[in-house]
Design a protein around this motif. Structure first.
Motif, PDB file in Angstrom:
ATOM      1  N   TRP A 292      -9.747  -1.678   1.929  1.00  0.00           N
ATOM      2  CA  TRP A 292     -10.414  -1.471   0.644  1.00  0.00           C
ATOM      3  C   TRP A 292     -10.601   0.017   0.348  1.00  0.00           C
ATOM      4  O   TRP A 292     -10.341   0.497  -0.756  1.00  0.00           O
ATOM      5  CB  TRP A 292     -11.770  -2.170   0.636  1.00  0.00           C
ATOM      6  CG  TRP A 292     -11.714  -3.597   0.213  1.00  0.00           C
ATOM      7  CD1 TRP A 292     -11.951  -4.694   0.980  1.00  0.00           C
ATOM      8  CD2 TRP A 292     -11.389  -4.098  -1.095  1.00  0.00           C
ATOM      9  NE1 TRP A 292     -11.788  -5.844   0.239  1.00  0.00           N
ATOM     10  CE2 TRP A 292     -11.458  -5.507  -1.031  1.00  0.00           C
ATOM     11  CE3 TRP A 292     -11.051  -3.488  -2.302  1.00  0.00           C
ATOM     12  CZ2 TRP A 292     -11.194  -6.316  -2.144  1.00  0.00           C
ATOM     13  CZ3 TRP A 292     -10.795  -4.293  -3.407  1.00  0.00           C
ATOM     14  CH2 TRP A 292     -10.872  -5.684  -3.317  1.00  0.00           C
ATOM     15  N   SER A 293     -11.074   0.768   1.346  1.00  0.00           N
ATOM     16  CA  SER A 293     -11.352   2.189   1.125  1.00  0.00           C
ATOM     17  C   SER A 293     -10.077   2.960   0.823  1.00  0.00           C
ATOM     18  O   SER A 293     -10.058   3.826  -0.058  1.00  0.00           O
ATOM     19  CB  SER A 293     -12.061   2.780   2.348  1.00  0.00           C
ATOM     20  OG  SER A 293     -11.266   2.645   3.513  1.00  0.00           O
TER      21      SER A 293
ATOM     22  N   HIS B 103      -4.055 -12.219  -2.001  1.00  0.00           N
ATOM     23  CA  HIS B 103      -5.342 -12.851  -1.739  1.00  0.00           C
ATOM     24  C   HIS B 103      -5.303 -14.343  -2.114  1.00  0.00           C
ATOM     25  O   HIS B 103      -5.763 -15.198  -1.339  1.00  0.00           O
ATOM     26  CB  HIS B 103      -6.439 -12.144  -2.531  1.00  0.00           C
ATOM     27  CG  HIS B 103      -7.778 -12.811  -2.435  1.00  0.00           C
ATOM     28  ND1 HIS B 103      -8.588 -12.721  -1.325  1.00  0.00           N
ATOM     29  CD2 HIS B 103      -8.443 -13.607  -3.317  1.00  0.00           C
ATOM     30  CE1 HIS B 103      -9.691 -13.417  -1.522  1.00  0.00           C
ATOM     31  NE2 HIS B 103      -9.631 -13.961  -2.719  1.00  0.00           N
TER      32      HIS B 103
ATOM     33  N   LYS C 101       0.819  -1.214   0.000  1.00  0.00           N
ATOM     34  CA  LYS C 101       0.000   0.000   0.000  1.00  0.00           C
ATOM     35  C   LYS C 101       0.854   1.266   0.000  1.00  0.00           C
ATOM     36  O   LYS C 101       0.620   2.179  -0.777  1.00  0.00           O
ATOM     37  CB  LYS C 101      -0.927   0.007   1.218  1.00  0.00           C
ATOM     38  CG  LYS C 101      -2.114  -0.932   1.140  1.00  0.00           C
ATOM     39  CD  LYS C 101      -3.183  -0.539   2.148  1.00  0.00           C
ATOM     40  CE  LYS C 101      -2.608  -0.425   3.534  1.00  0.00           C
ATOM     41  NZ  LYS C 101      -3.627  -0.001   4.534  1.00  0.00           N
TER      42      LYS C 101
ATOM     43  N   LEU D   6      -9.013   2.105  -2.787  1.00  0.00           N
ATOM     44  CA  LEU D   6      -9.891   2.694  -3.797  1.00  0.00           C
ATOM     45  C   LEU D   6      -9.684   4.201  -3.916  1.00  0.00           C
ATOM     46  O   LEU D   6      -9.645   4.758  -5.022  1.00  0.00           O
ATOM     47  CB  LEU D   6     -11.354   2.376  -3.466  1.00  0.00           C
ATOM     48  CG  LEU D   6     -11.778   0.912  -3.637  1.00  0.00           C
ATOM     49  CD1 LEU D   6     -13.211   0.713  -3.174  1.00  0.00           C
ATOM     50  CD2 LEU D   6     -11.631   0.475  -5.091  1.00  0.00           C
TER      51      LEU D   6
ATOM     52  N   PRO E 287      -7.296  -8.365   0.566  1.00  0.00           N
ATOM     53  CA  PRO E 287      -7.581  -7.290   1.518  1.00  0.00           C
ATOM     54  C   PRO E 287      -8.897  -7.561   2.235  1.00  0.00           C
ATOM     55  O   PRO E 287      -9.925  -7.762   1.581  1.00  0.00           O
ATOM     56  CB  PRO E 287      -7.663  -6.058   0.629  1.00  0.00           C
ATOM     57  CG  PRO E 287      -8.119  -6.585  -0.684  1.00  0.00           C
ATOM     58  CD  PRO E 287      -7.573  -7.978  -0.818  1.00  0.00           C
TER      59      PRO E 287
END
Length: 253
Positions: A233-234, A169, A113, A237, A227
């Protein structure tokens, strides 16, 4: 992640940047600069149009800047591509006792990230450089090709972080399914008629073993596949949308 303690071959996951990658990127950058100089008519034409300052820029500053930039890009590509791929094919496994329920992979997830966040910052700065003349009401501005180039670069960065997240994942999903399958096979050996919920039976001598086994199964099942959280996730995005939204905002000014 205590990699040295969890695998017999930690080296591929400790040194993820191949020595050849920065050199390959630097050579590609030099070739791009050379092609651009040739397209402009060579250094003599550049000198006639822009003087010594432009010659120094194209001949010295651009290669020096490229040498710095390719180091960052090499590390970024290693984090987003090489590290997840090597992790997937390693024997490091999942830390199912991780109190966060993320299999002990939060460090590499955070690395993926934050590396992307730096790239997002670079894209925002790139947009300011490209569209700054419009904002400052200069007489010239970017063309349609500028928007296409920016979009291609932006999509490329989205693809890198998507690849890293997808591999992480798949890795967690694979390890989790394998461990659940192993534990379930052991449970079936303990239970009589394990396929029939109405008739299954457990010997009293094996009840404690079954309870302990069920606790292990519950622990594995509770591990989330990255995730996993709304926060992750937020953040991803927002960071994906931000550069393109910022570019469209500048382009509309």
């Amino acid at each position: 992640m205590k990699i040295e303690e969890r695998t017999d071959n930690p080296e591929p996951l400790l040194n993820i940047v191949p020595s050849w990658l920065p050199w390959a990127l630097f050579i590609a950058a030099l070739l791009q600069i050379a092609v651009r100089v040739w397209a402009l008519g060579g250094f003599s034409a550049i000198y006639r149009e822009g003087g010594l300052t432009m010659v120094i820029g194209w001949g010295i500053l651009n290669p020096l800047w490229s040498a710095l930039a390719v180091q960052f890009v090499a590390v970024y590509l290693a984090i987003e591509f090489i590290a997840p791929w090597r992790l997937y094919h390693s024997d490091i496994g999942i830390d199912f006792l991780d109190p966060e329920g993320l299999g002990g992979l939060r460090p590499i997830g955070e690395l993926v990230k934050h590396a992307y966040y730096y790239m997002v910052a670079g894209l925002v700065a790139f947009a300011l450089v490209l569209y700054g003349p419009i904002v400052s009401a200069a007489s010239w501005g970017p063309t349609a090709t500028t928007s296409i180039v920016f979009t291609v670069i932006w999509l490329g960065t989205v693809a890198t972080v998507a690849f890293a997240v997808f591999i992480l994942h798949l890795f967690m999903r694979k390890e989790k399914r394998l461990e659940l399958h192993r534990l379930n096979e052991i449970r079936r050996e303990i239970i009589d008629k394990p396929w029939d919920i109405k008739a299954y039976n457990v010997d009293e001598e094996k009840q404690d073993q079954l309870n302990e086994l069920q606790q292990r199964i519950d622990t594995v099942s509770a591990t989330q596949e990255y995730p996993a959280t709304f926060s992750i996730w937020s953040q991803l995005l927002i960071s994906i949308v931000l550069p393109k939204a910022f570019q469209l905002l500048l382009a509309s000014v």
